[in-house]
Design a protein around this motif. Structure first.
Motif, PDB file in Angstrom:
ATOM      1  N   LEU A 297      13.634  50.417  -1.877  1.00  0.00           N
ATOM      2  CA  LEU A 297      12.698  49.291  -1.955  1.00  0.00           C
ATOM      3  C   LEU A 297      11.903  49.351  -3.260  1.00  0.00           C
ATOM      4  O   LEU A 297      11.624  48.310  -3.871  1.00  0.00           O
ATOM      5  CB  LEU A 297      11.762  49.324  -0.746  1.00  0.00           C
ATOM      6  N   VAL A 298      11.529  50.558  -3.692  1.00  0.00           N
ATOM      7  CA  VAL A 298      10.854  50.700  -4.982  1.00  0.00           C
ATOM      8  C   VAL A 298      11.724  50.126  -6.094  1.00  0.00           C
ATOM      9  O   VAL A 298      11.270  49.336  -6.939  1.00  0.00           O
ATOM     10  CB  VAL A 298      10.536  52.185  -5.267  1.00  0.00           C
TER      11      VAL A 298
ATOM     12  N   GLN B  62      11.037  46.738  -8.236  1.00  0.00           N
ATOM     13  CA  GLN B  62      10.825  46.966  -9.660  1.00  0.00           C
ATOM     14  C   GLN B  62      11.777  46.104 -10.497  1.00  0.00           C
ATOM     15  O   GLN B  62      11.365  45.519 -11.498  1.00  0.00           O
ATOM     16  CB  GLN B  62      11.040  48.449  -9.970  1.00  0.00           C
ATOM     17  N   GLU B  63      13.030  46.004 -10.074  1.00  0.00           N
ATOM     18  CA  GLU B  63      13.995  45.176 -10.797  1.00  0.00           C
ATOM     19  C   GLU B  63      13.645  43.695 -10.710  1.00  0.00           C
ATOM     20  O   GLU B  63      13.963  42.919 -11.609  1.00  0.00           O
ATOM     21  CB  GLU B  63      15.396  45.403 -10.229  1.00  0.00           C
ATOM     22  N   LEU B  64      12.978  43.295  -9.635  1.00  0.00           N
ATOM     23  CA  LEU B  64      12.582  41.894  -9.450  1.00  0.00           C
ATOM     24  C   LEU B  64      11.199  41.596 -10.026  1.00  0.00           C
ATOM     25  O   LEU B  64      10.662  40.513  -9.800  1.00  0.00           O
ATOM     26  CB  LEU B  64      12.601  41.551  -7.952  1.00  0.00           C
ATOM     27  N   GLU B  65      10.626  42.576 -10.761  1.00  0.00           N
ATOM     28  CA  GLU B  65       9.312  42.430 -11.388  1.00  0.00           C
ATOM     29  C   GLU B  65       8.193  42.206 -10.377  1.00  0.00           C
ATOM     30  O   GLU B  65       7.170  41.611 -10.705  1.00  0.00           O
ATOM     31  CB  GLU B  65       9.324  41.281 -12.414  1.00  0.00           C
ATOM     32  N   GLN B  66       8.378  42.672  -9.157  1.00  0.00           N
ATOM     33  CA  GLN B  66       7.311  42.640  -8.148  1.00  0.00           C
ATOM     34  C   GLN B  66       6.691  44.043  -8.112  1.00  0.00           C
ATOM     35  O   GLN B  66       6.927  44.846  -7.212  1.00  0.00           O
ATOM     36  CB  GLN B  66       7.873  42.233  -6.788  1.00  0.00           C
ATOM     37  N   LEU B  67       5.874  44.305  -9.134  1.00  0.00           N
ATOM     38  CA  LEU B  67       5.422  45.671  -9.390  1.00  0.00           C
ATOM     39  C   LEU B  67       4.426  46.168  -8.352  1.00  0.00           C
ATOM     40  O   LEU B  67       4.376  47.365  -8.063  1.00  0.00           O
ATOM     41  CB  LEU B  67       4.813  45.752 -10.797  1.00  0.00           C
ATOM     42  N   GLY B  68       3.622  45.277  -7.810  1.00  0.00           N
ATOM     43  CA  GLY B  68       2.660  45.691  -6.782  1.00  0.00           C
ATOM     44  C   GLY B  68       3.364  46.232  -5.547  1.00  0.00           C
ATOM     45  O   GLY B  68       2.980  47.285  -5.011  1.00  0.00           O
ATOM     46  N   GLU B  69       4.407  45.523  -5.096  1.00  0.00           N
ATOM     47  CA  GLU B  69       5.168  45.990  -3.936  1.00  0.00           C
ATOM     48  C   GLU B  69       5.913  47.279  -4.252  1.00  0.00           C
ATOM     49  O   GLU B  69       5.981  48.189  -3.426  1.00  0.00           O
ATOM     50  CB  GLU B  69       6.160  44.911  -3.483  1.00  0.00           C
ATOM     51  N   ALA B  70       6.465  47.372  -5.470  1.00  0.00           N
ATOM     52  CA  ALA B  70       7.176  48.593  -5.863  1.00  0.00           C
ATOM     53  C   ALA B  70       6.240  49.796  -5.840  1.00  0.00           C
ATOM     54  O   ALA B  70       6.593  50.872  -5.339  1.00  0.00           O
ATOM     55  CB  ALA B  70       7.794  48.413  -7.249  1.00  0.00           C
ATOM     56  N   GLN B  71       5.037  49.634  -6.382  1.00  0.00           N
ATOM     57  CA  GLN B  71       4.087  50.745  -6.418  1.00  0.00           C
ATOM     58  C   GLN B  71       3.622  51.122  -5.012  1.00  0.00           C
ATOM     59  O   GLN B  71       3.402  52.307  -4.718  1.00  0.00           O
ATOM     60  CB  GLN B  71       2.881  50.366  -7.287  1.00  0.00           C
ATOM     61  N   GLU B  72       3.527  50.144  -4.126  1.00  0.00           N
ATOM     62  CA  GLU B  72       3.100  50.414  -2.746  1.00  0.00           C
ATOM     63  C   GLU B  72       4.089  51.340  -2.043  1.00  0.00           C
ATOM     64  O   GLU B  72       3.694  52.331  -1.406  1.00  0.00           O
ATOM     65  CB  GLU B  72       2.972  49.100  -1.980  1.00  0.00           C
ATOM     66  N   TYR B  73       5.384  51.047  -2.161  1.00  0.00           N
ATOM     67  CA  TYR B  73       6.387  51.895  -1.521  1.00  0.00           C
ATOM     68  C   TYR B  73       6.537  53.233  -2.243  1.00  0.00           C
ATOM     69  O   TYR B  73       6.857  54.251  -1.622  1.00  0.00           O
ATOM     70  CB  TYR B  73       7.721  51.161  -1.440  1.00  0.00           C
TER      71      TYR B  73
ATOM     72  N   PRO C 240      16.871  62.652 -13.592  1.00  0.00           N
ATOM     73  CA  PRO C 240      17.615  61.416 -13.323  1.00  0.00           C
ATOM     74  C   PRO C 240      16.662  60.331 -12.832  1.00  0.00           C
ATOM     75  O   PRO C 240      15.621  60.625 -12.233  1.00  0.00           O
ATOM     76  CB  PRO C 240      18.606  61.828 -12.240  1.00  0.00           C
ATOM     77  N   SER C 241      17.009  59.097 -13.101  1.00  0.00           N
ATOM     78  CA  SER C 241      16.179  57.994 -12.612  1.00  0.00           C
ATOM     79  C   SER C 241      16.411  57.803 -11.119  1.00  0.00           C
ATOM     80  O   SER C 241      17.419  58.267 -10.558  1.00  0.00           O
ATOM     81  CB  SER C 241      16.518  56.695 -13.352  1.00  0.00           C
ATOM     82  N   LEU C 242      15.462  57.115 -10.479  1.00  0.00           N
ATOM     83  CA  LEU C 242      15.619  56.840  -9.053  1.00  0.00           C
ATOM     84  C   LEU C 242      16.863  56.005  -8.788  1.00  0.00           C
ATOM     85  O   LEU C 242      17.562  56.216  -7.789  1.00  0.00           O
ATOM     86  CB  LEU C 242      14.373  56.117  -8.525  1.00  0.00           C
ATOM     87  N   LYS C 243      17.157  55.077  -9.679  1.00  0.00           N
ATOM     88  CA  LYS C 243      18.320  54.212  -9.492  1.00  0.00           C
ATOM     89  C   LYS C 243      19.615  55.029  -9.498  1.00  0.00           C
ATOM     90  O   LYS C 243      20.514  54.789  -8.678  1.00  0.00           O
ATOM     91  CB  LYS C 243      18.367  53.138 -10.572  1.00  0.00           C
ATOM     92  N   GLU C 244      19.714  56.002 -10.395  1.00  0.00           N
ATOM     93  CA  GLU C 244      20.909  56.842 -10.453  1.00  0.00           C
ATOM     94  C   GLU C 244      21.092  57.621  -9.152  1.00  0.00           C
ATOM     95  O   GLU C 244      22.206  57.737  -8.634  1.00  0.00           O
ATOM     96  CB  GLU C 244      20.806  57.814 -11.634  1.00  0.00           C
ATOM     97  N   TYR C 245      19.991  58.136  -8.622  1.00  0.00           N
ATOM     98  CA  TYR C 245      20.070  58.864  -7.360  1.00  0.00           C
ATOM     99  C   TYR C 245      20.532  57.946  -6.232  1.00  0.00           C
ATOM    100  O   TYR C 245      21.404  58.312  -5.423  1.00  0.00           O
ATOM    101  CB  TYR C 245      18.712  59.475  -7.020  1.00  0.00           C
ATOM    102  N   LEU C 246      19.973  56.751  -6.161  1.00  0.00           N
ATOM    103  CA  LEU C 246      20.279  55.834  -5.066  1.00  0.00           C
ATOM    104  C   LEU C 246      21.732  55.386  -5.101  1.00  0.00           C
ATOM    105  O   LEU C 246      22.363  55.223  -4.051  1.00  0.00           O
ATOM    106  CB  LEU C 246      19.355  54.609  -5.137  1.00  0.00           C
ATOM    107  N   MET C 247      22.275  55.166  -6.289  1.00  0.00           N
ATOM    108  CA  MET C 247      23.652  54.704  -6.395  1.00  0.00           C
ATOM    109  C   MET C 247      24.647  55.775  -5.955  1.00  0.00           C
ATOM    110  O   MET C 247      25.707  55.476  -5.415  1.00  0.00           O
ATOM    111  CB  MET C 247      23.960  54.289  -7.838  1.00  0.00           C
TER     112      MET C 247
END
Length: 399
Positions: A292-293, A297-308, A371-378
């Motif tokens: 969800l972070v 973050q990719e959708l530029e909804q930074l407040g929601e990303a920081q919350e999670y 590693p970035s979070l995205k790399e881990y998730l993929m």
């Protein structure tokens, strides 16, 4: 003056009572609902399914032809055993009416609910089939059941939803019997019939059977905590979210990920991960938060990303003793770095996490080659093989 008003009011009410009584006598007998409908509403096991899939036990049994299956594994026998054993989804509601029939005051209800939450009693859930539709599939067809998972005893603003077909329930039952045979001895499962699998009466009976089946499973502590039972609900959503993220469809990935998070919350996966840090449910819980972070973050909804991101850090933040011994989660550093950047962009206080990141760096950990979070998730494999699971459980038992 007051006595006159009371006397007038009493006479008016008495006259109205007579009118109501006379009118009620004239109501035709056919306008009353049948007793079976009243019993179904009282049990609160399911609502009318599209106006056609209402359950009527007596009529359903009478409508079965002699060739229909009626052995110990039929739907009707499963329902009978479940009701006799007290596994109805409404029997264990934590807050209800007093024996006298009068409801508790609002403050008493709230106090009762708070006291129950403070105890080590698992959250009571209601599993409700809200829709059942026949879906054609090439040369065959199947029934798809939509099930809402709702917290009992309070108004649930965020019910979670799953859609499952008969074979999904059959696979769940088979796995539970194989892995938890001792706890599945008295659990019956509605087998498929040779005929009438797609008529409204059969679908309605089976819908209620699945509601009671899930409530029964959730009432047993050993099964309620098992990975097989838990993953039946949320794992498909996590896999769908991961697949959509891999192809860059982040907006579409939010739907299954948020639903998966709600399911895990209701099923208590967060608390189970805290109690058993090496449990697979903890991995799935963290994966959901980090996915969800990344999506927000990719959708530029930074407040929601920081919350999670903040929520995941509350679970991963190590103690001072663990920090000194370098015993912290491998994703802690990239998560801290992400949270600091997000907090800076939305002008939110980030000092606590900056201090923790500095402490980790001062302890000698490499914070620059992560590693970035995205790399881990993929790359994360959400499904463990049975052999790996057994080895992991054995390893955890020895530590």
């Amino acid at each position: 003056m007051a006595s006159k008003l009371l006397d007038r009011l009493r006479r008016t009410l008495f006259k109205e009572g007579e009118v109501v009584a006379r009118e009620s006598i004239d109501v035709p007998e056919d306008s009353f609902p049948e007793s079976s409908e009243l019993e179904d509403d009282t049990e609160c096991l399911s609502e009318r399914l599209g106006g056609t899939l209402c359950f009527d036990g007596e009529r359903a049994m009478e409508s079965e032809d002699p060739g229909g299956a009626s052995g110990p594994d039929s739907d009707s026998d499963f329902l009978g055993e479940s009701v006799e054993d007290g596994f109805s989804s409404t029997d264990t509601s934590p807050v209800g009416l007093s024996p006298g029939g009068s409801s508790l005051l609002t403050c008493q209800l709230q106090e009762s609910w708070r006291s129950l939450q403070s105890c080590s009693v698992p959250e009571k859930l209601v599993f409700e089939v809200t829709d059942a539709s026949v879906v054609p599939e090439s040369s065959s067809k199947y029934v798809l059941y939509t099930i809402h998972v709702i917290q009992s005893g309070m108004f649930d603003k965020t019910p979670a939803v799953i859609t499952r077909r008969y074979t999904d329930f059959e696979r769940l039952h088979s796995r539970l019997r194989r892995r938890h045979g001792d706890h599945m001895e008295r659990v019956c499962f509605p087998r498929k019939r040779l005929r009438k699998n797609f008529v409204a009466e059969t679908i309605a009976k089976r819908s209620r059977a699945f509601e009671q089946y899930l409530a029964h499973m959730h009432s047993l502590a050993e099964l309620r905590r098992s990975a097989t039972f838990l993953e039946f609900f949320y794992l498909g959503d996590l896999q769908a979210g991961q697949m959509l993220m891999r192809v860059g469809r982040y907006q579409e990935g939010l739907g299954p990920l948020l639903n998966g998070l709600r399911l895990q919350e209701k099923l208590g996966c967060e608390q189970q991960g805290i109690q058993q840090p090496h449990h697979q449910q903890r991995t799935h819980w963290l994966f959901t938060l980090l996915a969800l972070v990344t999506c927000f973050q990719e959708l530029e909804q930074l407040g929601e990303a920081q919350e999670y991101c903040d929520r995941a850090l509350r679970d991963l933040a190590p103690s001072q003793e663990a920090l000194q011994q370098h015993l912290f989660h491998p994703l802690l550093i990239p998560l801290l770095q992400t949270n600091v950047r997000l907090s800076w962009k939305i002008s939110k206080d980030k000092r606590r996490w900056e201090v923790l990141l500095q402490e980790i760096q001062d302890s000698g950990a490499d914070v620059g080659n992560q590693p970035s979070l995205k790399e881990y998730l993929m790359k994360e494999n959400l499904v463990e093989s049975e052999g790996n699971t057994k080895a992991k459980v054995k390893r955890d038992d020895t530590t």
